[in-house]
Design a protein around this motif. Sequence first.
Motif, PDB file in Angstrom:
ATOM      1  N   GLU A 191      39.223 -80.299   9.020  1.00  0.00           N
ATOM      2  CA  GLU A 191      38.648 -81.143  10.064  1.00  0.00           C
ATOM      3  C   GLU A 191      37.213 -80.742  10.415  1.00  0.00           C
ATOM      4  N   VAL A 192      36.850 -79.506  10.108  1.00  0.00           N
ATOM      5  CA  VAL A 192      35.507 -79.014  10.409  1.00  0.00           C
ATOM      6  C   VAL A 192      34.557 -79.558   9.350  1.00  0.00           C
ATOM      7  N   LYS A 193      33.547 -80.296   9.797  1.00  0.00           N
ATOM      8  CA  LYS A 193      32.615 -80.946   8.875  1.00  0.00           C
ATOM      9  C   LYS A 193      31.171 -80.446   9.009  1.00  0.00           C
ATOM     10  N   GLN A 200      27.811 -71.301   0.797  1.00  0.00           N
ATOM     11  CA  GLN A 200      29.187 -70.877   0.615  1.00  0.00           C
ATOM     12  C   GLN A 200      30.218 -71.712   1.350  1.00  0.00           C
ATOM     13  N   THR A 201      29.808 -72.822   1.924  1.00  0.00           N
ATOM     14  CA  THR A 201      30.773 -73.721   2.538  1.00  0.00           C
ATOM     15  C   THR A 201      30.406 -75.150   2.183  1.00  0.00           C
ATOM     16  N   ARG A 202      31.281 -76.059   2.488  1.00  0.00           N
ATOM     17  CA  ARG A 202      31.053 -77.478   2.271  1.00  0.00           C
ATOM     18  C   ARG A 202      30.476 -78.139   3.523  1.00  0.00           C
ATOM     19  N   LEU A 203      30.193 -77.351   4.550  1.00  0.00           N
ATOM     20  CA  LEU A 203      29.763 -77.884   5.833  1.00  0.00           C
ATOM     21  C   LEU A 203      28.333 -78.414   5.781  1.00  0.00           C
ATOM     22  N   THR A 204      28.098 -79.455   6.579  1.00  0.00           N
ATOM     23  CA  THR A 204      26.767 -80.027   6.718  1.00  0.00           C
ATOM     24  C   THR A 204      26.060 -79.331   7.877  1.00  0.00           C
ATOM     25  N   LEU A 205      24.853 -78.856   7.633  1.00  0.00           N
ATOM     26  CA  LEU A 205      24.054 -78.203   8.660  1.00  0.00           C
ATOM     27  C   LEU A 205      23.405 -79.276   9.529  1.00  0.00           C
ATOM     28  N   VAL A 206      23.672 -79.222  10.847  1.00  0.00           N
ATOM     29  CA  VAL A 206      23.084 -80.174  11.792  1.00  0.00           C
ATOM     30  C   VAL A 206      22.320 -79.392  12.862  1.00  0.00           C
ATOM     31  N   PRO A 207      21.284 -80.007  13.462  1.00  0.00           N
ATOM     32  CA  PRO A 207      20.453 -79.277  14.432  1.00  0.00           C
ATOM     33  C   PRO A 207      21.207 -78.815  15.671  1.00  0.00           C
ATOM     34  N   GLU A 208      22.157 -79.610  16.150  1.00  0.00           N
ATOM     35  CA  GLU A 208      22.933 -79.228  17.337  1.00  0.00           C
ATOM     36  C   GLU A 208      24.238 -79.998  17.358  1.00  0.00           C
ATOM     37  N   GLY A 256      27.256 -79.142  16.288  1.00  0.00           N
ATOM     38  CA  GLY A 256      28.135 -79.044  15.127  1.00  0.00           C
ATOM     39  C   GLY A 256      29.562 -78.692  15.528  1.00  0.00           C
ATOM     40  N   ASP A 257      30.497 -78.971  14.627  1.00  0.00           N
ATOM     41  CA  ASP A 257      31.886 -78.565  14.864  1.00  0.00           C
ATOM     42  C   ASP A 257      31.956 -77.047  15.036  1.00  0.00           C
ATOM     43  N   LEU A 258      31.124 -76.330  14.298  1.00  0.00           N
ATOM     44  CA  LEU A 258      30.941 -74.898  14.468  1.00  0.00           C
ATOM     45  C   LEU A 258      29.510 -74.721  14.965  1.00  0.00           C
ATOM     46  N   ASN A 259      29.312 -73.883  15.981  1.00  0.00           N
ATOM     47  CA  ASN A 259      27.996 -73.745  16.602  1.00  0.00           C
ATOM     48  C   ASN A 259      27.709 -72.278  16.891  1.00  0.00           C
ATOM     49  N   ILE A 268      19.497 -53.781  15.125  1.00  0.00           N
ATOM     50  CA  ILE A 268      19.400 -55.156  15.608  1.00  0.00           C
ATOM     51  C   ILE A 268      20.760 -55.525  16.161  1.00  0.00           C
ATOM     52  N   THR A 269      20.750 -55.933  17.418  1.00  0.00           N
ATOM     53  CA  THR A 269      21.972 -56.379  18.073  1.00  0.00           C
ATOM     54  C   THR A 269      21.754 -57.829  18.463  1.00  0.00           C
ATOM     55  N   VAL A 270      22.698 -58.641  18.134  1.00  0.00           N
ATOM     56  CA  VAL A 270      22.571 -60.061  18.433  1.00  0.00           C
ATOM     57  C   VAL A 270      23.873 -60.551  19.075  1.00  0.00           C
ATOM     58  N   ARG A 271      23.710 -61.256  20.158  1.00  0.00           N
ATOM     59  CA  ARG A 271      24.871 -61.842  20.837  1.00  0.00           C
ATOM     60  C   ARG A 271      25.034 -63.262  20.316  1.00  0.00           C
ATOM     61  N   VAL A 272      26.240 -63.581  19.871  1.00  0.00           N
ATOM     62  CA  VAL A 272      26.512 -64.888  19.281  1.00  0.00           C
ATOM     63  C   VAL A 272      27.637 -65.564  20.042  1.00  0.00           C
ATOM     64  N   ARG A 273      27.380 -66.775  20.468  1.00  0.00           N
ATOM     65  CA  ARG A 273      28.437 -67.628  21.023  1.00  0.00           C
ATOM     66  C   ARG A 273      28.781 -68.640  19.938  1.00  0.00           C
ATOM     67  N   PHE A 274      29.989 -68.527  19.411  1.00  0.00           N
ATOM     68  CA  PHE A 274      30.448 -69.391  18.336  1.00  0.00           C
ATOM     69  C   PHE A 274      31.449 -70.377  18.900  1.00  0.00           C
ATOM     70  N   THR A 275      31.252 -71.653  18.600  1.00  0.00           N
ATOM     71  CA  THR A 275      32.148 -72.702  19.085  1.00  0.00           C
ATOM     72  C   THR A 275      32.688 -73.477  17.902  1.00  0.00           C
ATOM     73  N   ASN A 276      33.997 -73.592  17.837  1.00  0.00           N
ATOM     74  CA  ASN A 276      34.677 -74.406  16.843  1.00  0.00           C
ATOM     75  C   ASN A 276      35.310 -75.556  17.612  1.00  0.00           C
ATOM     76  N   THR A 277      34.720 -76.734  17.552  1.00  0.00           N
ATOM     77  CA  THR A 277      35.220 -77.865  18.344  1.00  0.00           C
ATOM     78  C   THR A 277      36.544 -78.404  17.818  1.00  0.00           C
ATOM     79  N   ILE A 278      36.879 -78.074  16.585  1.00  0.00           N
ATOM     80  CA  ILE A 278      38.152 -78.524  16.014  1.00  0.00           C
ATOM     81  C   ILE A 278      39.288 -77.594  16.425  1.00  0.00           C
ATOM     82  N   ASP A 279      39.031 -76.289  16.430  1.00  0.00           N
ATOM     83  CA  ASP A 279      40.048 -75.304  16.793  1.00  0.00           C
ATOM     84  C   ASP A 279      39.446 -74.299  17.780  1.00  0.00           C
ATOM     85  N   PRO A 280      39.427 -74.644  19.083  1.00  0.00           N
ATOM     86  CA  PRO A 280      38.796 -73.788  20.092  1.00  0.00           C
ATOM     87  C   PRO A 280      39.382 -72.378  20.189  1.00  0.00           C
ATOM     88  N   SER A 281      40.571 -72.157  19.670  1.00  0.00           N
ATOM     89  CA  SER A 281      41.136 -70.803  19.729  1.00  0.00           C
ATOM     90  C   SER A 281      40.318 -69.826  18.882  1.00  0.00           C
TER      91      SER A 281
END
Length: 156
Positions: free
Chosen positions: A34-36, A69-77, A79-82, A97-110
């Motif tokens: 479902e993630v595109k 390495q994925t079939r996903l389409t890169l979009v500016p904002e 995305g199903d994954l963000n 280098i320390t980076v804080r990442v907020r990752f969002t999967n709109t298909i599977d929020p868990s």
Amino acid sequence: MINIKKLILLIPCTLLFAGCKVTYSFSGASISPEVKTVSIPRFPNNALLVAPILSSTLTEALQDRFSRQTRLTLVPEGGDLNFEGGNEYAVRNNLTITVRVRFTNTIDPSQNYDKTFSAFAPYNSDQLLQNAEPTLIPEIVEQLVEDIFNAAVSQW
């Protein structure tokens, strides 16, 4: 007569395995069908000593990894994954280098996370940081991209 017996045995085996689905991934990613799309906007650099190439190097490397390495389409904002990021900094004798990442999967929020990733590379204490950065940043970014990618799409 023997061929008919073999055929009778082969048909149930074929039907039994017809419902099975095996998927292989050389990247280790397991992404729901479902993630595109994926969005990876530019990571800001909020360090006290700013390395000019860091933001673009990290952002482009992560985008490249998802593109290759994925079939996903890169979009500016949106995305199903963000991914969103910030807060890179350096430490004496190690460039960390320390980076804080907020990752969002709109298909599977868990699978969403708000997580800090950190990687470092040592450099000689007699070398100036700005002279070490061009070599160390790509090395560190490679590790960060690996960790961020795996945390998002590798369900080990």
